[in-house]
Structures are given as C-alpha cells and as structure tokens.
Write an enzyme that holds these catalytic residues in place. Structure first.
Site, short mmCIF file in Angstrom:
data_model
loop_
_atom_site.label_atom_id
_atom_site.label_comp_id
_atom_site.label_asym_id
_atom_site.label_seq_id
_atom_site.Cartn_x
_atom_site.Cartn_y
_atom_site.Cartn_z
N ASP A 127 1.03 -1.15 -0.09
CA ASP A 127 0.06 -0.04 -0.07
C ASP A 127 0.92 1.28 0.04
O ASP A 127 1.44 1.77 -0.98
CB ASP A 127 -0.84 -0.10 1.37
CG ASP A 127 -2.01 1.00 1.26
OD1 ASP A 127 -2.61 1.37 0.13
OD2 ASP A 127 -2.31 1.37 2.57
N VAL B 186 -9.62 -3.76 0.50
CA VAL B 186 -9.86 -5.07 -0.05
C VAL B 186 -9.88 -5.92 1.12
O VAL B 186 -9.04 -5.79 2.18
CB VAL B 186 -9.23 -5.38 -1.20
CG1 VAL B 186 -9.63 -4.54 -2.30
CG2 VAL B 186 -7.59 -5.25 -1.05
P1 IMP Z 1 1.78 -0.32 3.83
O1 IMP Z 1 2.85 -0.51 4.81
O2 IMP Z 1 0.97 0.86 3.89
O3 IMP Z 1 2.36 -0.78 2.60
O4 IMP Z 1 0.66 -1.38 4.43
C1 IMP Z 1 0.77 -2.79 4.11
C2 IMP Z 1 -0.06 -3.30 5.32
O5 IMP Z 1 -1.18 -2.72 5.45
C3 IMP Z 1 -0.68 -4.68 4.34
O6 IMP Z 1 0.48 -5.79 4.73
C4 IMP Z 1 -1.94 -4.83 5.15
O7 IMP Z 1 -1.85 -5.44 6.27
C5 IMP Z 1 -2.50 -3.37 5.32
N1 IMP Z 1 -3.52 -3.03 4.09
C6 IMP Z 1 -3.11 -2.02 3.34
N2 IMP Z 1 -3.98 -1.84 2.41
C7 IMP Z 1 -5.14 -2.69 2.84
C8 IMP Z 1 -6.32 -3.20 2.19
O8 IMP Z 1 -6.85 -2.76 1.41
N3 IMP Z 1 -7.02 -4.38 3.02
C9 IMP Z 1 -6.51 -4.82 3.87
N4 IMP Z 1 -5.22 -4.45 4.52
C10 IMP Z 1 -4.50 -3.52 3.99
#
Ligand code: IMP
Ligand code: MG
Length: 174
Positions: free
Chosen positions: A101, A152
């Site tokens: 994300d 999602v």
């Molecule tokens: P990042 O550090 O922002 O890349 O977040 C990664 C983590 O956020 C993922 O491993 C998920 O656990 C959570 N995450 C991000 N987007 C979603 C989503 O759309 N649904 C569920 N979990 C999400």
C-alpha cells in the site's frame, strides 16, 4: 455487520494468476533454492498457494510485523512482533506479502533483512495499490494484481481481523 463485500477478483482469477506468477518464479530461480518469508498474518493464504505451485526447492519462514492500530491505514511505525526462526545469510530470499500500500512496511523490512546478508532479496505480492505509494523506492519483483485505491479483504486480508478466510478478493463497502 455494517459493511458489505463486493467481489473484485474471483477465486478462479486469483488461482489462475498465482499459477502464472509461480511459473515465472520457478523459472527465475531455476537451479536455486528459494527461501520464502511469509509476512503474517495477511500473507499466509497467498504464501501457501504460491509455495504449492513452485517447482524449485522451497524453504519457509514466517515473520509478523505490526504497523500499530486496527485502522484501515498504515501508520508508518513498524514493529517486529515475531522474528524469523532461521538466519538469512547466503540465502535467496523471497518476501511474500498480501498487499503493498504505502510501502512503509516493506521499505522498513527490506532494510532490516538486508542487514542479515542474504544472497538476494526479492519481493512478491498478491496485490499492489501503487496510487497510495509513499515509499517510492520499494521495488516489487512479482505482482499478481495491481488494484485501484480501495480497501480490500479476503485471501488473507482483513478488516478488523475479519474476512481473511474469503477465497476471493472483495472490496469493503462501508
Ligand atoms: P503499507 O505499509 O502501507 O504498504 O501497508 C501494508 C499493510 O497494510 C498490508 O500488509 C496490510 O496488512 C495493510 N493493508 C493495506 N491496504 C489494505 C487493504 O486494502 N486491505 C487490508 N489490509 C490492507
Ligand atoms: Mg500485511
């Protein structure tokens, strides 16, 4: 249950795509052994489905990281909740994630794991939401699906710890 789930990617679509990505990884790692690092809890369903379809020798380890809070946004503060059981030195590591994300979790994790001197580190994700990327330097080597900026669930992904067991990817409609 206040929220509704709309199907974004069906079980068949997901399975089909995992087969394709597994074939690509098997080809790229030919003659090597791949050390899969499953990022708990979200990565667990994808890791199993992927691992079953790899034709190169596979070893597995698990890591759990938390970005604090049960919100739908990653806070950027990453904490290792459960570390790996085995050293990485000299190994060809493939990190398996449910979704990238902002990229904050992976950017931090890759830094930490690189210090353990693996032979190589690559990143494989079931889903990528590139529109939300904050850490632009995170390079994703294998992506099953690029999706729009929607929250999602399913195939390991949760909303407040629910829906991980859905066999498809759905959008949460609040
Ligand atoms: P990042 O550090 O922002 O890349 O977040 C990664 C983590 O956020 C993922 O491993 C998920 O656990 C959570 N995450 C991000 N987007 C979603 C989503 O759309 N649904 C569920 N979990 C999400
Ligand atoms: Mg995750």
């Amino acid at each position: 249950m206040a929220e509704k789930i709309r199907v974004l990617l069906s079980e068949e679509e997901v399975d089909q795509r995992i087969c394709e990505v597994a074939a690509q990884i098997s080809k790229d790692y030919e003659g090597k052994e791949v050390h899969l690092i499953c990022i708990l809890k979200g990565g667990v369903f994808f890791t199993c489905e992927l691992a079953k379809r790899l034709t190169v020798p596979v070893s597995l380890d698990f890591m759990s990281v938390s970005s604090y809070g049960a919100d739908t946004k990653s806070s950027g503060v990453v904490r290792i909740v459960k570390d790996l059981d085995e050293p990485l030195k000299g190994r060809d590591v493939l990190i398996v994630e449910d979704i990238i994300d902002s990229g904050r979790t992976l950017s931090y994790l890759i830094q930490v794991l690189n210090q353990r001197e693996p032979a190589s580190i690559r990143l494989c994700t079931l889903l990528d939401k590139p529109e939300r990327r904050v850490k632009k330097q995170v390079k994703v080597d294998y992506t099953c699906f690029t999706i729009p900026d929607e929250f999602v669930v399913g195939y390991g992904l949760d909303y407040a710890q629910k829906y991980r067991n859905l066999p498809y990817i759905g959008v949460v409609e609040f």
